[in-house]
Design a protein around this motif. Sequence first.
Motif, short mmCIF file in Angstrom:
data_model
loop_
_atom_site.label_atom_id
_atom_site.label_comp_id
_atom_site.label_asym_id
_atom_site.label_seq_id
_atom_site.Cartn_x
_atom_site.Cartn_y
_atom_site.Cartn_z
N PHE A 3 0.83 -1.22 0.00
CA PHE A 3 0.00 0.00 0.00
C PHE A 3 0.86 1.26 0.00
O PHE A 3 0.60 2.19 -0.75
CB PHE A 3 -0.92 -0.01 1.22
N ASP A 4 1.90 1.28 0.84
CA ASP A 4 2.79 2.44 0.89
C ASP A 4 3.50 2.64 -0.44
O ASP A 4 3.69 3.78 -0.89
CB ASP A 4 3.83 2.25 2.01
N PHE A 5 3.92 1.54 -1.07
CA PHE A 5 4.60 1.64 -2.36
C PHE A 5 3.68 2.24 -3.42
O PHE A 5 4.07 3.16 -4.16
CB PHE A 5 5.10 0.26 -2.80
N VAL A 6 2.46 1.72 -3.51
CA VAL A 6 1.49 2.25 -4.48
C VAL A 6 1.17 3.71 -4.19
O VAL A 6 1.09 4.54 -5.11
CB VAL A 6 0.21 1.39 -4.49
N LEU A 7 1.00 4.03 -2.90
CA LEU A 7 0.69 5.40 -2.51
C LEU A 7 1.83 6.34 -2.88
O LEU A 7 1.60 7.46 -3.38
CB LEU A 7 0.42 5.46 -1.02
N ASN A 8 3.06 5.91 -2.67
CA ASN A 8 4.21 6.74 -3.04
C ASN A 8 4.28 6.96 -4.54
O ASN A 8 4.61 8.07 -5.00
CB ASN A 8 5.51 6.08 -2.54
N ILE A 9 3.98 5.93 -5.32
CA ILE A 9 3.96 6.08 -6.77
C ILE A 9 2.92 7.11 -7.19
O ILE A 9 3.18 7.99 -8.04
CB ILE A 9 3.69 4.72 -7.45
N ILE A 10 1.74 7.01 -6.59
CA ILE A 10 0.67 7.96 -6.93
C ILE A 10 1.07 9.38 -6.57
O ILE A 10 0.85 10.33 -7.33
CB ILE A 10 -0.64 7.56 -6.21
#
Length: 298
Positions: free
Chosen positions: A18-25
């Motif tokens: 979740f943190d990885f996807v959020l950082n990408i966004i």
Amino acid sequence: MVGGALMKRQATQKDKIFDFVLNIIMVVILIITLYPLYFVVIASISNPDFTYAGKVILLPKGITFAGFEIILADGRIWERYANTIIYTIVGTAVNLIITLPASYALSRKSFKAKKYINLFILFTMFFSGGLIPTYLLVKGLKLIDSMWAIILVSAVSVWNLIIARTYFSGNIPDELEESALLDGCSHIKFFFLVALPLSKVIVIVLALFYGINHWNGYFNALIYLNTPQKFPLQLFLREILIQQQSMAMDPELARDMRYTANLIKYTMIIVATGPVLIIYPFLQKFFVKGVMIGAVKG
């Protein structure tokens, strides 16, 4: 125990995903937000022919500082710049002088008529007289083509008034005012000597809101000013953009005129927005505070 550890590991892995996807966004949003600013910078020092052809994307091409040289040598631009600074400083001062005492009075429980005045003020937030009656009023007051036509028409923002009223009602207790009055302090002295020193945050927030509005404003100047020497910088920038568009539609105009117009356009954007971009990071926390005041309480 084993099952609990396995569930905890799965939850940790999900959190990491979740943190990885959020950082990408967030990175994508950051790029989308910053790229227009970056493009203006590289376009201001690029050859306008490359910019006009859409070849300037990531790096400047045909680097030239002719746009800045033209602006530095043009006295009209500095005259409009000075006008904008005057309108911003004087206008913001007038806004604060009117908004702060009014919002403080409307926040006090002892003010019996505040309910009806609040309703009257809120009514003007949703319904206004319109442009034509406002223009006739300004004309009747003989303010056309004067600095005060710009400043007095926008002397109070209802939204800012509500934000300040909410701050005063939540941060300046009525008990504090009552104690000061019992000690012989008047309402005016309490406002200036106690309430304002305790309300530096809202003062800075309002100054920021009003100041940015004056700095970016051009519509009132377009309607009420007739003398070009009194125009603010934003209106002068608008004239340059319109001139550039008319040149692009008229094939008979010289190529060098369009070249200069395209060059100045991006340079003027930097000159106009530069002070706001420099000051804003230092006042960002107050800006967020002001938004939260208006969002949490009505």
